[in-house]
Design a protein around this motif. Structure first.
Motif, PDB file in Angstrom:
ATOM      1  N   LEU A   1      60.793  46.635  43.129  1.00  0.00           N
ATOM      2  CA  LEU A   1      59.837  47.256  42.221  1.00  0.00           C
ATOM      3  C   LEU A   1      59.961  46.651  40.828  1.00  0.00           C
ATOM      4  CD1 LEU A   1      60.396  50.994  43.221  1.00  0.00           C
ATOM      5  CD2 LEU A   1      58.548  49.480  43.974  1.00  0.00           C
ATOM      6  N   ILE A   2      58.827  46.561  40.139  1.00  0.00           N
ATOM      7  CA  ILE A   2      58.823  46.044  38.772  1.00  0.00           C
ATOM      8  C   ILE A   2      58.233  47.108  37.852  1.00  0.00           C
ATOM      9  CG2 ILE A   2      58.742  43.618  39.432  1.00  0.00           C
ATOM     10  CD1 ILE A   2      55.724  43.658  38.977  1.00  0.00           C
ATOM     11  N   ASP A   3      58.520  46.990  36.557  1.00  0.00           N
ATOM     12  CA  ASP A   3      57.980  47.958  35.608  1.00  0.00           C
ATOM     13  C   ASP A   3      56.561  47.577  35.192  1.00  0.00           C
ATOM     14  OD1 ASP A   3      58.373  45.814  33.889  1.00  0.00           O
ATOM     15  OD2 ASP A   3      59.819  46.829  32.614  1.00  0.00           O
TER      16      ASP A   3
ATOM     17  N   ILE B   1      45.472  51.451  41.381  1.00  0.00           N
ATOM     18  CA  ILE B   1      46.507  50.438  41.598  1.00  0.00           C
ATOM     19  C   ILE B   1      47.672  51.119  42.314  1.00  0.00           C
ATOM     20  CG2 ILE B   1      48.227  48.968  40.467  1.00  0.00           C
ATOM     21  CD1 ILE B   1      46.262  48.406  38.304  1.00  0.00           C
ATOM     22  N   PRO B   2      48.182  50.523  43.386  1.00  0.00           N
ATOM     23  CA  PRO B   2      49.323  51.138  44.071  1.00  0.00           C
ATOM     24  C   PRO B   2      50.561  51.139  43.178  1.00  0.00           C
ATOM     25  CG  PRO B   2      48.770  49.009  45.068  1.00  0.00           C
ATOM     26  CD  PRO B   2      47.738  49.292  44.017  1.00  0.00           C
ATOM     27  N   SER B   3      51.138  52.315  42.993  1.00  0.00           N
ATOM     28  CA  SER B   3      52.337  52.444  42.163  1.00  0.00           C
ATOM     29  C   SER B   3      53.155  53.622  42.656  1.00  0.00           C
ATOM     30  CB  SER B   3      51.954  52.638  40.694  1.00  0.00           C
ATOM     31  OG  SER B   3      51.238  53.834  40.506  1.00  0.00           O
ATOM     32  N   LYS B   4      54.373  53.696  42.169  1.00  0.00           N
ATOM     33  CA  LYS B   4      55.275  54.782  42.538  1.00  0.00           C
ATOM     34  C   LYS B   4      55.799  55.416  41.259  1.00  0.00           C
ATOM     35  CE  LYS B   4      56.778  52.315  46.660  1.00  0.00           C
ATOM     36  NZ  LYS B   4      55.540  51.627  46.773  1.00  0.00           N
ATOM     37  N   LYS B   5      55.760  56.717  41.198  1.00  0.00           N
ATOM     38  CA  LYS B   5      56.281  57.452  40.048  1.00  0.00           C
ATOM     39  C   LYS B   5      57.745  57.766  40.319  1.00  0.00           C
ATOM     40  CE  LYS B   5      55.220  60.203  36.432  1.00  0.00           C
ATOM     41  NZ  LYS B   5      55.164  59.792  35.136  1.00  0.00           N
ATOM     42  N   ILE B   6      58.622  57.311  39.442  1.00  0.00           N
ATOM     43  CA  ILE B   6      60.055  57.569  39.572  1.00  0.00           C
ATOM     44  C   ILE B   6      60.501  58.221  38.269  1.00  0.00           C
ATOM     45  CG2 ILE B   6      62.338  56.571  39.908  1.00  0.00           C
ATOM     46  CD1 ILE B   6      60.961  54.268  41.406  1.00  0.00           C
TER      47      ILE B   6
END
Length: 84
Positions: free
Chosen positions: A18-20, A44-49
């Motif tokens: 994963l990138i920021d 846009i596909p992203s992941k919330k962490i």
């Protein structure tokens, strides 16, 4: 193979899973506000962490191959299409 770690097919020690947002914006040549608005609506596909959002370089490439759809939920469809 290119020396750019984001161009590799599989993640290694030099290419993260994963990138920021900063790295994702550079990869997509996109401005801060545009990236933020497309991420929030799920285009846009992203992941919330926690409080941060991360992006998978392979999912971003699939999003570009899909024509960079900007409708809400497009990121989930791109991710689902990659699973096939």
């Amino acid at each position: 193979m290119a020396s750019d770690p984001t161009s590799q097919a599989t993640p290694t020690a030099s290419a993260p899973f994963l990138i920021d947002a900063v790295a994702a914006r550079k990869l997509l040549c996109m401005g801060v506000r545009r990236m933020w608005s497309l991420s929030i609506c799920g285009a846009i596909p992203s992941k919330k962490i926690g409080k941060s959002r991360r992006y998978c370089p392979e999912e971003l490439r699939a999003w570009v191959r899909a024509g960079c759809p900007t409708d809400a939920g497009a990121g989930a469809r791109v991710r689902k299409g990659m699973a096939r």
